[in-house]
Design an enzyme around this catalytic site. Sequence first.
Site, PDB file in Angstrom:
ATOM      1  N   CYS A 113     -12.649 151.996  45.598  1.00 29.31           N
ATOM      2  CA  CYS A 113     -11.905 152.919  46.471  1.00 29.31           C
ATOM      3  C   CYS A 113     -12.604 154.263  46.636  1.00 29.31           C
ATOM      4  O   CYS A 113     -12.214 155.066  47.493  1.00 29.31           O
ATOM      5  CB  CYS A 113     -10.498 153.123  45.933  1.00 29.31           C
ATOM      6  SG  CYS A 113      -9.555 151.590  45.851  1.00 29.31           S
ATOM      7  N   HIS A 254      -7.860 159.885  48.118  1.00 27.41           N
ATOM      8  CA  HIS A 254      -7.655 158.440  48.285  1.00 27.41           C
ATOM      9  C   HIS A 254      -6.154 158.161  48.349  1.00 27.41           C
ATOM     10  O   HIS A 254      -5.375 158.740  47.594  1.00 27.41           O
ATOM     11  CB  HIS A 254      -8.296 157.711  47.100  1.00 27.41           C
ATOM     12  CG  HIS A 254      -7.979 156.251  47.065  1.00 27.41           C
ATOM     13  ND1 HIS A 254      -8.082 155.453  48.178  1.00 27.41           N
ATOM     14  CD2 HIS A 254      -7.541 155.446  46.048  1.00 27.41           C
ATOM     15  CE1 HIS A 254      -7.739 154.212  47.862  1.00 27.41           C
ATOM     16  NE2 HIS A 254      -7.403 154.186  46.578  1.00 27.41           N
ATOM     17  N   ASN A 284      -2.836 151.429  50.923  1.00 33.72           N
ATOM     18  CA  ASN A 284      -4.129 151.651  50.275  1.00 33.72           C
ATOM     19  C   ASN A 284      -5.171 150.745  50.937  1.00 33.72           C
ATOM     20  O   ASN A 284      -5.132 149.525  50.769  1.00 33.72           O
ATOM     21  CB  ASN A 284      -3.979 151.325  48.782  1.00 33.72           C
ATOM     22  CG  ASN A 284      -5.264 151.530  47.993  1.00 33.72           C
ATOM     23  OD1 ASN A 284      -6.345 151.716  48.578  1.00 33.72           O
ATOM     24  ND2 ASN A 284      -5.155 151.496  46.672  1.00 33.72           N
TER      25      ASN A 284
HETATM   26  O1  UT7 Z   1      -6.755 152.179  44.599  1.00 34.89           O
HETATM   27  C1  UT7 Z   1      -7.092 151.855  43.290  1.00 34.89           C
HETATM   28  C2  UT7 Z   1      -6.376 152.711  42.337  1.00 34.89           C
HETATM   29  N1  UT7 Z   1      -5.021 152.264  42.186  1.00 34.89           N
HETATM   30  C3  UT7 Z   1      -4.068 153.148  41.906  1.00 34.89           C
HETATM   31  O2  UT7 Z   1      -4.315 154.313  41.855  1.00 34.89           O
HETATM   32  C4  UT7 Z   1      -2.681 152.617  41.609  1.00 34.89           C
HETATM   33  C5  UT7 Z   1      -2.123 153.313  40.390  1.00 34.89           C
HETATM   34  N2  UT7 Z   1      -0.840 152.802  39.935  1.00 34.89           N
HETATM   35  C6  UT7 Z   1       0.303 152.928  40.669  1.00 34.89           C
HETATM   36  O3  UT7 Z   1       0.311 153.407  41.776  1.00 34.89           O
HETATM   37  C7  UT7 Z   1       1.602 152.512  40.023  1.00 34.89           C
HETATM   38  O4  UT7 Z   1       1.421 152.333  38.659  1.00 34.89           O
HETATM   39  C8  UT7 Z   1       2.228 151.237  40.625  1.00 34.89           C
HETATM   40  C9  UT7 Z   1       2.697 151.523  42.043  1.00 34.89           C
HETATM   41  C10 UT7 Z   1       1.206 150.112  40.632  1.00 34.89           C
HETATM   42  C11 UT7 Z   1       3.456 150.818  39.822  1.00 34.89           C
HETATM   43  O5  UT7 Z   1       4.390 151.887  39.756  1.00 34.89           O
HETATM   44  P1  UT7 Z   1       5.007 152.344  38.362  1.00 34.89           P
HETATM   45  O6  UT7 Z   1       5.940 153.421  38.633  1.00 34.89           O
HETATM   46  O7  UT7 Z   1       3.852 152.636  37.440  1.00 34.89           O
HETATM   47  O8  UT7 Z   1       5.809 151.071  37.937  1.00 34.89           O
HETATM   48  P2  UT7 Z   1       5.633 150.146  36.621  1.00 34.89           P
HETATM   49  O9  UT7 Z   1       4.471 149.253  36.770  1.00 34.89           O
HETATM   50  O10 UT7 Z   1       5.727 151.007  35.406  1.00 34.89           O
HETATM   51  O11 UT7 Z   1       6.950 149.294  36.716  1.00 34.89           O
HETATM   52  C12 UT7 Z   1       8.266 149.914  36.630  1.00 34.89           C
HETATM   53  C13 UT7 Z   1       9.306 148.847  36.926  1.00 34.89           C
HETATM   54  C14 UT7 Z   1       9.099 147.551  36.145  1.00 34.89           C
HETATM   55  O12 UT7 Z   1      10.358 147.038  35.793  1.00 34.89           O
HETATM   56  P3  UT7 Z   1      10.965 147.277  34.311  1.00 34.89           P
HETATM   57  O13 UT7 Z   1       9.957 146.678  33.370  1.00 34.89           O
HETATM   58  O14 UT7 Z   1      11.085 148.763  34.152  1.00 34.89           O
HETATM   59  O15 UT7 Z   1      12.257 146.539  34.361  1.00 34.89           O
HETATM   60  C15 UT7 Z   1       8.459 146.634  37.146  1.00 34.89           C
HETATM   61  O16 UT7 Z   1       8.697 145.281  36.875  1.00 34.89           O
HETATM   62  O17 UT7 Z   1       9.254 148.486  38.297  1.00 34.89           O
HETATM   63  C16 UT7 Z   1       9.151 147.067  38.407  1.00 34.89           C
HETATM   64  N3  UT7 Z   1       8.391 146.773  39.617  1.00 34.89           N
HETATM   65  C17 UT7 Z   1       8.973 146.564  40.813  1.00 34.89           C
HETATM   66  N4  UT7 Z   1      10.254 146.575  41.207  1.00 34.89           N
HETATM   67  C18 UT7 Z   1      10.498 146.354  42.510  1.00 34.89           C
HETATM   68  C19 UT7 Z   1       7.032 146.649  39.751  1.00 34.89           C
HETATM   69  N5  UT7 Z   1       6.730 146.390  41.038  1.00 34.89           N
HETATM   70  C20 UT7 Z   1       7.916 146.326  41.705  1.00 34.89           C
HETATM   71  C21 UT7 Z   1       8.237 146.093  43.054  1.00 34.89           C
HETATM   72  N6  UT7 Z   1       9.538 146.121  43.406  1.00 34.89           N
HETATM   73  N7  UT7 Z   1       7.304 145.878  44.011  1.00 34.89           N
END
Ligand code: UT7
Length: 332
Positions: A113, A254, A284
């Site tokens: 990226c 980004h 993205n």
């Molecule tokens: O371009 C390359 C670089 N990439 C990045 O910079 C991405 C960096 N990371 C992120 O943007 C975020 O970490 C994500 C968007 C990928 C995830 O967001 P988050 O706030 O870190 O969520 P998480 O992975 O900690 O998950 C929180 C909760 C989980 O449920 P529990 O365990 O709390 O019950 C996930 O299962 O959200 C749940 N979850 C979803 N719920 C509904 C994960 N994805 C989804 C979804 N819809 N699509």
Amino acid sequence: MKAAITGLTHYLPDYVLTNDELSQMVDTNDEWITTRVGIKERHILKDPHAGSSALAIPAVKELLEKTGTRPEEVDCFICASSAPDYRWPSTAAIICDACDIRHAMAYDIQAACSGFLFNLNQARAFIEAGLYKKIIICQAEKCSSFVDYTDRSTCPLFGDGGAAALVEPTDDDSLGVQDAVLYTNGAGNEHLILKAGGSVNVPSHQTVDDKWSYIYQDGRYVFKNAVTMMTQTAGEIMQKNNLTLEDIDWVCTHQANKRIIDAVRQYVGVSEEKVICNIEKVGNTSSASIPIALHTAAQEGKLHKGDTILLAAFGSGFTYGSMILKWADCVI
Ligand code: UT7
């Protein structure tokens, strides 16, 4: 002598994948995606036989036409892609063939990226060394090709798109690329990776069964590092160039997550109006995200000659860094 962006274009495929449609494919919803990531929709190249080059070819053709550049004048062509058409030939070779560019040193770079900043810095080095005079840097990203549309943690994040920029020398040292601090810290390798398709895990039944042809991301770990590394290099480049808040007209990072963009903005200390952001409509698009956002802002009439733009990128590797770009006369 400095290297300036004198032409910029982008291309998005027609199909728009909305959060509501995604909600019918996996267990997610518009509210979660909007509040946690800031994306409402993304463009997808539906043709299964068209690769990333199909997203850059229209942008490069438009760039040549709008800037009045003849294909034979292009002396260097660099393509950044996280989803190249093939392992070889290079995607650059495929795009150049389609655009009749046959006298350029054309090749691919892989910086995930951060590809646009690495690409532009490389073009800058060639220009400042006097080696080439008309360089096209393009970003070609069919991200949907490495997304598992049964995995709700990654499928809402990515969109497809391409962008192209003409980079040329300028005698006006107050314009163009002023400075860049770009790094790669391989300690992040295992946290954001596409395991199959290279020479370690060649395609096999096992790589298919284990879904190794799809992106793996440790979201929280990547999030923290994205914020830390982009803010760290933003601070570093501002300090190195004796820049204060008042000197910065625009911040463009980004486009991976609106919360990451907000965190970098807050660290730099600029107001929201100074941030260039289009993640809501594009998602993205890996290396294409910064040039697509810049081009959209330019088309909206936001960017003016002499504006100081702070760019920051982050991607797999981890590749990361910041750049100070002074907007020049640019055909859009
Ligand atoms: O371009 C390359 C670089 N990439 C990045 O910079 C991405 C960096 N990371 C992120 O943007 C975020 O970490 C994500 C968007 C990928 C995830 O967001 P988050 O706030 O870190 O969520 P998480 O992975 O900690 O998950 C929180 C909760 C989980 O449920 P529990 O365990 O709390 O019950 C996930 O299962 O959200 C749940 N979850 C979803 N719920 C509904 C994960 N994805 C989804 C979804 N819809 N699509």
